[in-house]
Write an enzyme that holds these catalytic residues in place. Structure first.
Site, PDB file in Angstrom:
ATOM      1  N   ASP A  60       0.809  -1.215   0.000  1.00 43.39           N
ATOM      2  CA  ASP A  60       0.000   0.000   0.000  1.00 43.39           C
ATOM      3  C   ASP A  60       0.845   1.269   0.000  1.00 43.39           C
ATOM      4  OD1 ASP A  60      -2.138   1.709   0.205  1.00 43.39           O
ATOM      5  OD2 ASP A  60      -2.416   1.410   2.358  1.00 43.39           O
ATOM      6  N   ASP A 109      -1.863   5.946  -5.957  1.00 44.28           N
ATOM      7  CA  ASP A 109      -2.106   4.997  -4.868  1.00 44.28           C
ATOM      8  C   ASP A 109      -2.225   3.565  -5.398  1.00 44.28           C
ATOM      9  OD1 ASP A 109      -2.768   3.924  -2.399  1.00 44.28           O
ATOM     10  OD2 ASP A 109      -4.889   4.424  -2.584  1.00 44.28           O
TER      11      ASP A 109
END
Ligand SMILES: *[C@@H]1O[C@H](CO)[C@@H](O)[C@H](O)[C@H]1NC(C)=O
Ligand SMILES: *[C@@H]1O[C@H](CO)[C@@H](O)[C@H](O)[C@H]1NC(C)=O
Ligand SMILES: *[C@@H]1O[C@H](CO)[C@@H](O)[C@H](O)[C@H]1NC(C)=O
Ligand SMILES: *[C@@H]1O[C@H](CO)[C@@H](O)[C@H](O)[C@H]1NC(C)=O
Ligand SMILES: *[C@@H]1O[C@H](CO)[C@@H](O)[C@H](O)[C@H]1NC(C)=O
Ligand SMILES: *[C@@H]1O[C@H](CO)[C@@H](O)[C@H](O)[C@H]1NC(C)=O
Length: 453
Positions: free
Chosen positions: A107, A317
């Site tokens: 992440d 992201d």
């Protein structure tokens, strides 16, 4: 006692910097948890919406200026980071001595590294049993005096006899644990003394055993091992054959994007979110077909004032699947697509039941990728241009009885009013080799055949 704590602190603080000079580069693998296919898109939209709520929540907590004025609604789920199994990536991380391997969500939108630890009062049984600190010779709890403890975002940690305790409450439960240090093994490289979260109470999803935070804050893997840069190349879901789908992620000296078509743009810091984990870029323009949209520096830029928007800006992201644009910017994109699709005689279809906003009938012109959708180009400060491949912004959400595309949708959605941050998600990053150069403050990318990176 104090001397021991100080010695531990010194050890913890010294090891990453000592290592930085020794670490040349290493390579690991990202595995798509679920490939997107016609039935899975709606699930991806749903999971994203939870993640977006989490990101805005985390952003509010991380921004020191924002914290004072933003009320913390903790019903937003930390768990949702792990629930994004409809379109996220796992990376193998081995922890301890002897090492035990966990598949954790990779992440770039958060920084803490964490996994489930025994004894665990509420742990997901899958995909792996919790880490056993007692079975590792290199495990130690972090004292509250550790600077790593101070790096935990403020509303989320306390100190007590257990140590540096974090507690993330959410609507239906919570995840909680304490900070510790361990030897971490990634892609054949080993790093002693890495701070990570040992979660002992969890209501997490069952597709990942935790998270490896690759964000910009001091607790992230990239910050702690001092590699200065990393890159990855996400293989398109469309390339998926039975055993394929694994994508390379490269750290340190191995992380470089080469070729004739490398584009670069500066990584920014959001003045409203000084300690944010996010990788902000400056999205300065969008071209749809032949139309340059009237994007200004305020469209996707940072916003002042904490009341609305959590600081705005545009982030890249890995943990968000689709792409989300702030309201005004999305409206421009939609208008341009609608008018050009009308010119191409494409029939729009109500996308609500698929979870999308802009969809069209794909049965015209033989269906599938034969349907002529307008091209999409994103422009970034410094002159970087990204001509997005069709399959990274248009997806088949429904097929006919013969398996041919029936409805296709734009894989770009409006960000919720509350969020007001634009997010370039992982589908739009596919077929690109992207480089996060933290030392150089640049984000670079180039079209690539990810199977050969
Ligand atoms: C937080 O949000 C949830 C759902 O949006 C709502 O039901 C709850 O009342 C809110 N809690 C606080 C303290 O604002
Ligand atoms: C420390 O705080 C956590 C979270 O509030 C709690 O679960 C734990 O029992 C506390 N430890 C001690 C020793 O009080
Ligand atoms: C994971 O959880 C989902 C939903 O909670 C369930 O449907 C699925 O069977 C579980 N998978 C495994 C491997 O336990
Ligand atoms: C769209 O349909 C109209 C009327 O049927 C036709 O005249 C025109 O050539 C079509 N345009 C395209 C791009 O196919
Ligand atoms: C699309 O369908 C939903 C219900 O399925 C409806 O609420 C909405 O108004 C429709 N949108 C348009 C633009 O027709
Ligand atoms: C983004 O780029 C535009 C155009 O180059 C510039 O005007 C603007 O100041 C930049 N924004 C930030 C936050 O750097």
């Amino acid at each position: 006692m104090e001397a021991t704590a100080a010695a531990m602190l010194a050890l913890v603080l010294l090891s990453p910097t000592t290592l930085a000079t020794d670490v040349h580069g290493f390579r690991a693998t990202l595995t798509r948890i679920h490939q997107l296919s016609p039935g899975k898109y709606s699930a991806a939209v749903r999971c994203d919406s939870h993640r977006l709520a989490f990101l805005s929540h985390a952003a509010a907590a991380a921004g020191s200026k924002a914290t004072t004025t933003t009320t913390t609604n903790s019903s937003v789920s930390f768990q949702t980071l792990l629930d994004n199994s409809a379109g996220a990536y796992n990376m193998d991380l081995s922890i301890g001595t002897p090492p035990v391997t966990f598949s954790v969500l990779a992440d770039t939108g958060s920084s803490l590294i964490w996994t489930q630890c025994a004894p665990c009062t509420e742990c997901a049984a899958r995909p792996a049993p919790p880490f056993q600190p007692a079975s590792s010779s290199t495990f130690s709890k972090l004292p509250c005096a550790s600077s790593f403890c101070q790096f935990l975002t403020s509303p989320y940690h306390t100190c007590n006899a257990t140590g540096c305790v974090y507690y993330y409450p959410y609507g239906m439960g919570f995840t909680a644990g304490y900070l510790a240090t361990e030897t971490l093994h990634v892609g054949g490289a080993s790093f002693p003394g890495v701070a990570f979260g040992c979660s002992t109470e969890n209501g997490v999803g069952n597709s990942s055993s935790g998270i490896v935070g690759l964000g910009r804050s001091p607790l992230s893997l990239v910050s702690q091992v001092g590699v200065g840069r990393f890159s990855y190349c996400l293989r398109s879901d469309a390339d998926a054959d039975a055993d394929a789908g694994d994508s390379p992620i490269l750290f340190g000296s191995l992380a470089k994007v080469t070729g004739g078509n490398v584009q670069s743009t500066p990584l920014l810091e959001n003045p409203e979110m000084p300690s944010s984990s996010y990788y902000y870029v400056n999205l300065t323009g969008i071209t749809v077909g032949a139309t340059d949209l009237p994007v200004t520096s305020t469209t996707f830029g940072f916003t002042r004032g904490t009341g609305a928007g959590l600081g705005g800006g545009t982030i890249v992201d890995s943990g968000t699947t689709l792409t989300y644009l702030v309201k005004e910017g999305y409206a421009m994109v939609k208008r341009a697509f609608l008018s050009q699709m009308a010119m191409a005689n494409l029939t729009t279809v109500n996308g609500t039941r698929f979870g999308f906003d802009l969809c069209f009938d794909a049965t015209a012109a033989g269906g599938g990728s034969g349907v002529p959708v307008p091209t999409l180009v994103l422009r970034f400060a410094g002159g970087a241009e990204y001509a997005v491949r069709r399959r990274s912004y248009v997806g088949v959400v429904a097929v006919d009885s013969q398996g041919r595309a029936a409805v296709e949708c734009l894989l770009v959605l409006p960000a919720s009013e509350k969020l007001s941050i634009s997010i370039i998600g992982n589908v739009m990053q596919m077929d690109l080799h992207v480089l996060y150069d933290l030392d150089g403050g640049m984000f670079s990318f180039a079209p690539a055949d990810c199977a050969n990176v």
